[in-house]
Design a protein around this motif. Structure first.
Motif, PDB file in Angstrom:
ATOM      1  N   GLY A   1       0.819  -1.197   0.000  1.00 16.85           N
ATOM      2  CA  GLY A   1       0.000   0.000   0.000  1.00 16.85           C
ATOM      3  C   GLY A   1       0.855   1.249   0.000  1.00 16.85           C
ATOM      4  N   ALA A   2       1.459   1.510   1.141  1.00 17.21           N
ATOM      5  CA  ALA A   2       2.282   2.717   1.249  1.00 17.21           C
ATOM      6  C   ALA A   2       3.475   2.675   0.316  1.00 17.21           C
ATOM      7  CB  ALA A   2       2.751   2.897   2.694  1.00 17.21           C
ATOM      8  N   ALA A   3       4.054   1.465   0.109  1.00 18.63           N
ATOM      9  CA  ALA A   3       5.224   1.364  -0.767  1.00 18.63           C
ATOM     10  C   ALA A   3       4.871   1.677  -2.211  1.00 18.63           C
ATOM     11  CB  ALA A   3       5.818  -0.042  -0.674  1.00 18.63           C
ATOM     12  N   GLY A   4       3.598   1.546  -2.570  1.00 12.40           N
ATOM     13  CA  GLY A   4       3.171   1.886  -3.928  1.00 12.40           C
ATOM     14  C   GLY A   4       2.436   3.202  -3.974  1.00 12.40           C
ATOM     15  N   ALA A   5       2.817   4.138  -3.110  1.00 16.57           N
ATOM     16  CA  ALA A   5       2.099   5.401  -2.954  1.00 16.57           C
ATOM     17  C   ALA A   5       2.062   6.228  -4.222  1.00 16.57           C
ATOM     18  CB  ALA A   5       2.728   6.218  -1.825  1.00 16.57           C
ATOM     19  N   SER A   6       3.035   6.069  -5.077  1.00 24.21           N
ATOM     20  CA  SER A   6       3.057   6.871  -6.294  1.00 24.21           C
ATOM     21  C   SER A   6       1.888   6.544  -7.209  1.00 24.21           C
ATOM     22  CB  SER A   6       4.373   6.650  -7.045  1.00 24.21           C
ATOM     23  OG  SER A   6       4.521   5.263  -7.361  1.00 24.21           O
ATOM     24  N   ASP A   7       1.340   5.336  -7.060  1.00 30.99           N
ATOM     25  CA  ASP A   7       0.219   4.921  -7.902  1.00 30.99           C
ATOM     26  C   ASP A   7      -1.121   5.031  -7.181  1.00 30.99           C
ATOM     27  OD1 ASP A   7       2.050   4.225  -9.881  1.00 30.99           O
ATOM     28  OD2 ASP A   7       2.317   2.212  -9.034  1.00 30.99           O
ATOM     29  N   ILE A   8      -1.130   5.524  -5.948  1.00 34.99           N
ATOM     30  CA  ILE A   8      -2.337   5.547  -5.127  1.00 34.99           C
ATOM     31  C   ILE A   8      -2.662   6.982  -4.743  1.00 34.99           C
ATOM     32  CG2 ILE A   8      -3.417   4.668  -3.030  1.00 34.99           C
ATOM     33  CD1 ILE A   8      -1.331   2.446  -3.043  1.00 34.99           C
ATOM     34  N   GLU A   9      -3.922   7.342  -4.926  1.00 35.94           N
ATOM     35  CA  GLU A   9      -4.314   8.703  -4.564  1.00 35.94           C
ATOM     36  C   GLU A   9      -4.336   8.885  -3.055  1.00 35.94           C
ATOM     37  OE1 GLU A   9      -8.022   9.562  -6.354  1.00 35.94           O
ATOM     38  OE2 GLU A   9      -7.307   9.359  -8.425  1.00 35.94           O
ATOM     39  N   GLU A  10      -4.850   7.915  -2.341  1.00 32.13           N
ATOM     40  CA  GLU A  10      -4.958   7.998  -0.880  1.00 32.13           C
ATOM     41  C   GLU A  10      -4.198   6.840  -0.248  1.00 32.13           C
ATOM     42  OE1 GLU A  10      -8.336   7.933   2.657  1.00 32.13           O
ATOM     43  OE2 GLU A  10      -8.877   7.512   0.571  1.00 32.13           O
ATOM     44  N   VAL A  11      -3.255   7.149   0.637  1.00 32.61           N
ATOM     45  CA  VAL A  11      -2.471   6.124   1.312  1.00 32.61           C
ATOM     46  C   VAL A  11      -3.018   5.982   2.731  1.00 32.61           C
ATOM     47  CG1 VAL A  11      -0.184   5.373   2.008  1.00 32.61           C
ATOM     48  CG2 VAL A  11      -0.459   6.786  -0.045  1.00 32.61           C
ATOM     49  N   SER A  12      -3.731   4.903   3.006  1.00 35.59           N
ATOM     50  CA  SER A  12      -4.355   4.766   4.314  1.00 35.59           C
ATOM     51  C   SER A  12      -4.487   3.295   4.679  1.00 35.59           C
ATOM     52  CB  SER A  12      -5.736   5.431   4.325  1.00 35.59           C
ATOM     53  OG  SER A  12      -6.613   4.779   3.426  1.00 35.59           O
ATOM     54  N   ILE A  13      -4.531   3.073   5.977  1.00 34.33           N
ATOM     55  CA  ILE A  13      -4.762   1.739   6.534  1.00 34.33           C
ATOM     56  C   ILE A  13      -5.787   1.892   7.651  1.00 34.33           C
ATOM     57  CG2 ILE A  13      -3.744  -0.196   7.806  1.00 34.33           C
ATOM     58  CD1 ILE A  13      -1.109   0.403   6.436  1.00 34.33           C
ATOM     59  N   ALA A  14      -6.777   1.005   7.658  1.00 35.29           N
ATOM     60  CA  ALA A  14      -7.813   1.030   8.694  1.00 35.29           C
ATOM     61  C   ALA A  14      -7.911  -0.346   9.335  1.00 35.29           C
ATOM     62  CB  ALA A  14      -9.160   1.441   8.096  1.00 35.29           C
ATOM     63  N   ILE A  15      -7.927  -0.356  10.682  1.00 37.57           N
ATOM     64  CA  ILE A  15      -8.089  -1.587  11.446  1.00 37.57           C
ATOM     65  C   ILE A  15      -9.383  -1.464  12.234  1.00 37.57           C
ATOM     66  CG2 ILE A  15      -7.102  -3.136  13.175  1.00 37.57           C
ATOM     67  CD1 ILE A  15      -4.364  -1.990  12.522  1.00 37.57           C
ATOM     68  N   ALA A  16     -10.302  -2.404  12.020  1.00 37.85           N
ATOM     69  CA  ALA A  16     -11.591  -2.354  12.702  1.00 37.85           C
ATOM     70  C   ALA A  16     -11.932  -3.732  13.252  1.00 37.85           C
ATOM     71  CB  ALA A  16     -12.691  -1.882  11.745  1.00 37.85           C
ATOM     72  N   ALA A  17     -12.568  -3.750  14.425  1.00 40.49           N
ATOM     73  CA  ALA A  17     -12.957  -5.008  15.073  1.00 40.49           C
ATOM     74  C   ALA A  17     -14.449  -4.994  15.344  1.00 40.49           C
ATOM     75  CB  ALA A  17     -12.183  -5.192  16.374  1.00 40.49           C
ATOM     76  N   ARG A  18     -15.059  -6.163  15.161  1.00 41.14           N
ATOM     77  CA  ARG A  18     -16.487  -6.322  15.426  1.00 41.14           C
ATOM     78  C   ARG A  18     -16.717  -7.685  16.078  1.00 41.14           C
ATOM     79  NH1 ARG A  18     -16.158  -1.809  14.766  1.00 41.14           N
ATOM     80  NH2 ARG A  18     -17.244  -0.424  13.302  1.00 41.14           N
ATOM     81  N   GLY A  19     -17.665  -7.752  16.979  1.00 40.73           N
ATOM     82  CA  GLY A  19     -18.032  -9.011  17.620  1.00 40.73           C
ATOM     83  C   GLY A  19     -19.505  -9.298  17.414  1.00 40.73           C
ATOM     84  N   GLU A  20     -19.826 -10.531  16.966  1.00 40.18           N
ATOM     85  CA  GLU A  20     -21.212 -10.875  16.704  1.00 40.18           C
ATOM     86  C   GLU A  20     -21.378 -12.387  16.741  1.00 40.18           C
ATOM     87  OE1 GLU A  20     -24.575 -10.254  13.161  1.00 40.18           O
ATOM     88  OE2 GLU A  20     -22.577  -9.360  12.983  1.00 40.18           O
ATOM     89  N   ASP A  21     -22.428 -12.851  17.439  1.00 42.16           N
ATOM     90  CA  ASP A  21     -22.765 -14.276  17.495  1.00 42.16           C
ATOM     91  C   ASP A  21     -21.590 -15.134  17.950  1.00 42.16           C
ATOM     92  OD1 ASP A  21     -25.316 -13.669  16.547  1.00 42.16           O
ATOM     93  OD2 ASP A  21     -24.697 -13.883  14.445  1.00 42.16           O
ATOM     94  N   GLY A  22     -20.857 -14.647  18.955  1.00 42.47           N
ATOM     95  CA  GLY A  22     -19.740 -15.422  19.489  1.00 42.47           C
ATOM     96  C   GLY A  22     -18.526 -15.476  18.589  1.00 42.47           C
ATOM     97  N   ARG A  23     -18.474 -14.596  17.592  1.00 40.48           N
ATOM     98  CA  ARG A  23     -17.346 -14.566  16.658  1.00 40.48           C
ATOM     99  C   ARG A  23     -16.702 -13.182  16.692  1.00 40.48           C
ATOM    100  NH1 ARG A  23     -15.641 -19.237  14.761  1.00 40.48           N
ATOM    101  NH2 ARG A  23     -15.134 -18.361  12.716  1.00 40.48           N
ATOM    102  N   LEU A  24     -15.395 -13.168  16.550  1.00 37.06           N
ATOM    103  CA  LEU A  24     -14.631 -11.925  16.481  1.00 37.06           C
ATOM    104  C   LEU A  24     -14.159 -11.741  15.045  1.00 37.06           C
ATOM    105  CD1 LEU A  24     -13.094  -9.503  17.756  1.00 37.06           C
ATOM    106  CD2 LEU A  24     -11.185 -11.087  18.142  1.00 37.06           C
ATOM    107  N   ARG A  25     -14.408 -10.548  14.500  1.00 33.79           N
ATOM    108  CA  ARG A  25     -13.950 -10.221  13.156  1.00 33.79           C
ATOM    109  C   ARG A  25     -13.049  -9.003  13.222  1.00 33.79           C
ATOM    110  NH1 ARG A  25     -19.220 -11.721  12.763  1.00 33.79           N
ATOM    111  NH2 ARG A  25     -19.703 -13.477  11.364  1.00 33.79           N
ATOM    112  N   VAL A  26     -11.862  -9.141  12.715  1.00 34.47           N
ATOM    113  CA  VAL A  26     -10.909  -8.033  12.632  1.00 34.47           C
ATOM    114  C   VAL A  26     -10.631  -7.783  11.153  1.00 34.47           C
ATOM    115  CG1 VAL A  26      -8.666  -7.137  13.322  1.00 34.47           C
ATOM    116  CG2 VAL A  26      -9.890  -8.707  14.834  1.00 34.47           C
TER     117      VAL A  26
END
Length: 375
Positions: A289-314
């Motif tokens: 991602g960041a290493a290819g910044a010259s080809d990317i308009e927006e350089v970003s990383i998002a980490i999100a976590a959710r829990g539902e029905d006894g399962r963890l999703r990251v």
């Protein structure tokens, strides 16, 4: 969110775990004691009942004598047990004659003690001039009695040997999995270390010594936690993300245009995840991602976590260079394969990693595993 330094409270993990052999040895000893007690106890009780049915005139004296004979039988069986323990390393071709002789000697001794003791209990005279036929019949009867006990003894011993072998195999499998996890984990460090040193060198050459100093401090904090925490253990998701935050701050020094955000609900802060599980995914996001910044308009990383029905999703989303031949992949797949291997080793088929490209320059990796909170 917990501070990254909180990770230092974890002890280094022992690969093979606690050795249960002492506990198994105690269980084996107790089983042998119960076997011998039940074997001789049932024998003595059955003969005492027979005496009672025969209206024995000295029933209680005969019962006391049979108790003494039971103690003698237990002692003789314990002696055979000691012999078998001493001969445990020998083949059965060498053990069998010794066990047979020990059974013959025990049978002879027990037969004479039984004859003398019960003669006393019956108030009958002791006749030492017994015929050869009686001698042989008595000896054979009691020899088979002791050999029967040896057979039961060996059956119990074999069952414990099977259990011990199963536990040994389980420990070996655990060690193999741990070694594999360590190998996967240690693939992370060299890349980060080499790239960071190059970045520090570049900052110093550009006269940006303050930024170089900050990067070295962050790098030291990252590796201090890295070395103090083993990938085999589970840590809180907040601690795992805190570690990845340090890593992203280090990379921000290399890539000033990099932006990242974290969405972690407080209820999931203590969700258990294997230590450094997200590291290859975040590293993959940086590398492709960041290493290819010259080809990317927006350089970003998002980490999100959710829990539902006894399962963890990251979920980790990142900028990604435009596809070239393979629209479903962002990079070489090495980091994704490492995470899948760890999940398979740790959770079997109850955890999964999915990866997909969406849009032209976005990539998403989702880890799904059982939701368990650390106490």
């Amino acid at each position: 969110m917990n501070q990254p330094s909180d990770l230092l409270r974890h002890d280094v993990y022992e690969i093979a775990g606690a050795d249960p052999s002492d506990n198994l040895a105690n269980q084996k000893l107790h089983a042998f004691l119960w076997l011998a007690g039940a074997f001789w106890g049932v024998h003595a009780l059955a003969l005492w009942v027979a005496d009672a049915l025969d209206n024995h005139p000295h029933l209680y004296l005969a019962g006391a004598m049979r108790l003494l004979l039971t103690v003698l039988g237990l002692t003789l069986c314990y002696g055979i047990h000691i012999i078998l323990q001493k001969l445990s390393a020998r083949s059965w071709r060498k053990k069998a004659p010794i066990v047979l002789v020990a059974s013959l000697v025990s049978a002879e001794l027990f037969a004479w003690c039984t004859y003398v003791g019960l003669s006393y209990a019956h108030a009958t005279p002791v006749n030492l001039a017994l015929s050869s036929s009686i001698f042989i019949r008595t000896l054979v009867t009691w020899t088979w009695f002791f050999l029967a006990w040896v057979g039961l003894y060996l059956a119990v011993q074999y069952s414990f040997e099977v259990r011990e072998e199963e536990r040994r195999s389980s420990r070996l499998r655990t060690m193999a999995q741990s070694a594999q996890l360590q190998a996967l984990h240690y693939q992370i460090n060299p890349h980060l270390l080499f790239n960071s040193f190059n970045s520090v060198s570049a900052l110093i050459l550009d006269g940006r010594t303050d930024e170089a100093n900050v990067m070295v401090e962050r790098l030291a904090a990252f590796f201090r936690i890295n070395l103090a925490t083993n990938p085999d253990i589970d840590i809180g998701l907040a601690e795992e993300i805190a570690l990845q935050t340090i890593y992203l701050e280090i990379e921000q020094t290399r890539y000033p245009d990099l932006a990242f955000r974290v969405d972690l609900p407080p209820a999931l802060a203590r969700a258990a995840v294997p230590a450094f599980l997200l590291q290859p995914l975040v590293e993959n996001a940086i590398k492709h991602g960041a290493a290819g910044a010259s080809d990317i308009e927006e350089v970003s990383i998002a980490i999100a976590a959710r829990g539902e029905d006894g399962r963890l999703r990251v979920v980790i989303e990142n900028s990604c260079a435009a596809p070239s031949g393979r629209s479903e992949v962002c990079g070489t797949n090495t980091g994704l394969r490492n995470v899948r291997d760890r999940l398979a080793n740790r959770f079997g088929n109850t955890a999964v990693l999915t990866a997909e490209r969406f849009g032209i320059s976005r990539f998403r990796a989702t880890v799904e595993l059982p939701l368990v909170l650390i106490a």
